[in-house]
Write an enzyme that holds these catalytic residues in place. Structure first.
Site, PDB file in Angstrom:
ATOM      1  N   ASP A  18       0.853  -1.183  -0.235  1.00 27.36           N
ATOM      2  CA  ASP A  18       0.005   0.010  -0.046  1.00 27.36           C
ATOM      3  C   ASP A  18       0.848   1.198   0.088  1.00 27.36           C
ATOM      4  O   ASP A  18       1.609   1.375   0.851  1.00 27.36           O
ATOM      5  CB  ASP A  18      -0.985  -0.046   1.046  1.00 27.36           C
ATOM      6  CG  ASP A  18      -1.730   1.313   1.435  1.00 27.36           C
ATOM      7  OD1 ASP A  18      -2.697   1.505   0.358  1.00 27.36           O
ATOM      8  OD2 ASP A  18      -1.467   1.908   2.175  1.00 27.36           O
ATOM      9  N   GLU A  65      -1.400  -0.625  -5.989  1.00 29.83           N
ATOM     10  CA  GLU A  65      -2.708  -0.057  -6.368  1.00 29.83           C
ATOM     11  C   GLU A  65      -2.503   0.508  -7.704  1.00 29.83           C
ATOM     12  O   GLU A  65      -1.233   0.998  -7.884  1.00 29.83           O
ATOM     13  CB  GLU A  65      -3.243   0.940  -5.372  1.00 29.83           C
ATOM     14  CG  GLU A  65      -4.365   0.416  -4.617  1.00 29.83           C
ATOM     15  CD  GLU A  65      -4.481   1.594  -3.544  1.00 29.83           C
ATOM     16  OE1 GLU A  65      -5.701   1.942  -3.126  1.00 29.83           O
ATOM     17  OE2 GLU A  65      -3.603   2.099  -2.908  1.00 29.83           O
ATOM     18  N   CYS A 116     -13.211  -4.199   4.526  1.00 31.08           N
ATOM     19  CA  CYS A 116     -12.705  -5.100   5.810  1.00 31.08           C
ATOM     20  C   CYS A 116     -11.759  -6.403   5.180  1.00 31.08           C
ATOM     21  O   CYS A 116     -12.457  -7.085   4.554  1.00 31.08           O
ATOM     22  CB  CYS A 116     -13.842  -5.444   6.628  1.00 31.08           C
ATOM     23  SG  CYS A 116     -13.167  -6.548   7.769  1.00 31.08           S
ATOM     24  N   CYS A 145     -13.634  -9.665   6.761  1.00 36.26           N
ATOM     25  CA  CYS A 145     -14.865 -10.258   6.438  1.00 36.26           C
ATOM     26  C   CYS A 145     -15.120  -9.501   5.098  1.00 36.26           C
ATOM     27  O   CYS A 145     -16.465 -10.383   4.405  1.00 36.26           O
ATOM     28  CB  CYS A 145     -16.003 -10.104   7.569  1.00 36.26           C
ATOM     29  SG  CYS A 145     -16.481  -8.137   7.655  1.00 36.26           S
ATOM     30  N   CYS A 205     -14.301  -2.468  12.161  1.00 35.38           N
ATOM     31  CA  CYS A 205     -15.362  -3.189  11.279  1.00 35.38           C
ATOM     32  C   CYS A 205     -16.800  -3.240  12.123  1.00 35.38           C
ATOM     33  O   CYS A 205     -16.791  -4.077  12.924  1.00 35.38           O
ATOM     34  CB  CYS A 205     -14.936  -4.508  10.564  1.00 35.38           C
ATOM     35  SG  CYS A 205     -16.337  -5.052   9.580  1.00 35.38           S
ATOM     36  N   CYS A 245     -17.616  -7.581  11.631  1.00 38.83           N
ATOM     37  CA  CYS A 245     -16.899  -8.367  12.366  1.00 38.83           C
ATOM     38  C   CYS A 245     -16.300  -8.058  13.468  1.00 38.83           C
ATOM     39  O   CYS A 245     -15.439  -8.603  14.455  1.00 38.83           O
ATOM     40  CB  CYS A 245     -16.117  -9.088  11.487  1.00 38.83           C
ATOM     41  SG  CYS A 245     -14.542  -8.313  11.071  1.00 38.83           S
ATOM     42  N   ASP A 284      -3.676   1.473   6.625  1.00 36.99           N
ATOM     43  CA  ASP A 284      -2.764   1.016   5.650  1.00 36.99           C
ATOM     44  C   ASP A 284      -2.692  -0.289   5.594  1.00 36.99           C
ATOM     45  O   ASP A 284      -2.555  -0.936   4.513  1.00 36.99           O
ATOM     46  CB  ASP A 284      -1.360   1.863   5.911  1.00 36.99           C
ATOM     47  CG  ASP A 284      -1.503   3.371   5.630  1.00 36.99           C
ATOM     48  OD1 ASP A 284      -2.548   3.743   5.185  1.00 36.99           O
ATOM     49  OD2 ASP A 284      -0.782   3.959   6.245  1.00 36.99           O
TER      50      ASP A 284
HETATM   51 ZN    ZN Z   1     -15.100  -7.198   8.956  1.00 38.65          ZN
END
Ligand code: ZN
Length: 407
Positions: A186, A270, A323, A326, A342, A345, A352
């Site tokens: 990243d 990216e 996330c 999940c 999140c 979850c 990062d």
């Molecule tokens: Zn999650």
């Protein structure tokens, strides 16, 4: 594969004078051809019977008149004006393809350079032979085996460099990437990169560290009278400082990309819309400081040299907002939020590291999607690094036209 090696030169006074003159000739030819191009383009628009300008026709026209109108051109290698006009042709090609802005007139003292074709120079260890000039000492010998294609001699501050483009048939003398598998990388603003392993590398801040000195020198330059000897000295000092800053930046990016290419068989990064981001004034400074585009260019060619792969994630891949545990995608995550939880979850994410993990997952998916052999060889860089696989996965990272050879 074309690769360029840039080597510092140690010219004597006669040679440095010749370089300056050849670079001046190249600049003159470029500007002459650009002006002619514009004029002939307008003329062809008004009268379709007239031919459109091209670099070939302009080179012929210059050759026809240079003996009479610009006899001083004959004092330096014929490559200087010829290659400059070929480069103008390439600049127009890039412009027509939407990759670059319209070409500008070259200015004296701004990236002074001239290019030699491969029949116009010889390399022997730590020296290069240039027509009319003899041998010029180089600070090191050429690092790559293969056929030299061209050499560009350029000035940065008070030093001369030669950038030799070599067609290397084989880079297998380099050890393959270590067996550390795949990494998501990243690219950040305050942290240069964060790896999916959790490692971080802080951004170099040469620009900020030397900023005071830069400001002082610029102010001192602006106080000097135009055309004075003092102004010339101040200008040279400022140019040297700029070169030093650029060197610090280039060093960091080179070390980082070499390290990544050595360690990981596959890296996933990216596809940053750098052009769009640079328009944002707040981000512009740090992005220019760390050079995203250069980072990507280096990582791609260095990985290719070691049989590695660079996967470039889709521009719209939401690496930060998703996330990594999940897969829940947030609607919005402001840049100022460095850590978040999140809602599904309950995982606590470092912004990062989470993005890097998502990129890792993207990279693994891209690999298994485009090759028949999947999970097994991603964990094992050595086995999966055959040329066969490289060509099949490579297109993902080749979306953007990137020249492998910096000049
Ligand atoms: Zn999650």
């Amino acid at each position: 594969m074309l690769i360029a090696h840039r080597i510092a030169l140690d010219p004597n006074n006669v040679q440095a004078t010749y370089f300056a003159r050849a670079a001046g000739t190249a600049r003159f030819a470029y500007n002459w051809a650009l002006a002619e191009w514009k004029r002939q383009h307008e003329a062809a628009k008004a009268n379709p019977a007239l031919p459109k300008p091209s670099q070939q026709s302009l080179r012929r026209q210059l050759n026809a008149i240079k003996r009479e109108q610009f006899p001083w051109m004959l004092e330096v290698t014929k490559c200087a004006p010829q290659m400059a006009i070929i480069q103008l042709g390439q600049a127009f090609q890039n412009f027509f393809a939407g990759r670059a802005r319209h070409s500008q007139f070259r200015r004296k003292g701004v990236h002074d350079r001239f290019t030699l074709t491969n029949d116009q120079f010889d390399i022997d260890g730590c020296r290069i032979r240039i027509p009319h000039l003899g041998w010029v000492r180089m600070r090191e010998s050429l690092r790559f085996a293969g056929k030299p294609m061209s050499a560009t001699i350029s000035r940065v501050a008070d030093r001369w460099f030669v950038s030799i483009t070599v067609d290397t048939p084989d880079t297998s003398h380099l050890p393959q990437a270590e067996n550390q598998g795949t990494a998501g990388v990243d690219l950040g603003v305050s942290t240069l990169v964060t790896l999916s392993t959790g490692e971080t590398i802080p951004a170099p801040k040469p620009h900020k560290a030397l900023l005071d000195q830069l400001r002082r020198l610029s102010r001192s330059l602006s106080r000097k009278q135009k055309g004075s000897a003092n102004r010339k000295t101040a200008k040279a000092r400022l140019a040297k400082l700029h070169a030093r800053i650029a060197n610090i930046r280039a060093d960091t990016v080179h070390k980082l990309t070499t390290d990544l290419a050595r360690r990981f068989h596959t890296t996933c990064i990216e596809d940053l819309n750098v052009r769009g981001m640079v328009k944002n004034r707040h981000l512009a400074r740090s992005i220019m400081d760390t050079g995203f585009f250069e980072f990507r260019r280096q990582l791609e060619y260095k990985a290719a040299m070691r049989g590695g792969v660079v996967v470039v994630a889709d521009r719209f891949f939401a690496s930060s907002k998703t996330c990594s545990a999940c897969g829940r995608k947030l609607d919005d995550l402001p840049l100022s939020v460095r850590q978040w939880t999140c809602p599904d979850c309950g995982s606590i994410h470092d912004r990062d590291v989470n993005a890097a993990r998502n990129l890792l997952a993207y990279g693994l998916a891209a690999l298994s999607g485009s090759t028949a052999s999947s999970a097994g060889c991603q964990a094992c860089g050595e086995a999966g690094s055959g040329p066969d696989r490289k060509t099949r996965v490579k297109p993902a990272s080749m979306k953007q036209e990137v020249s492998f050879a910096p000049v």
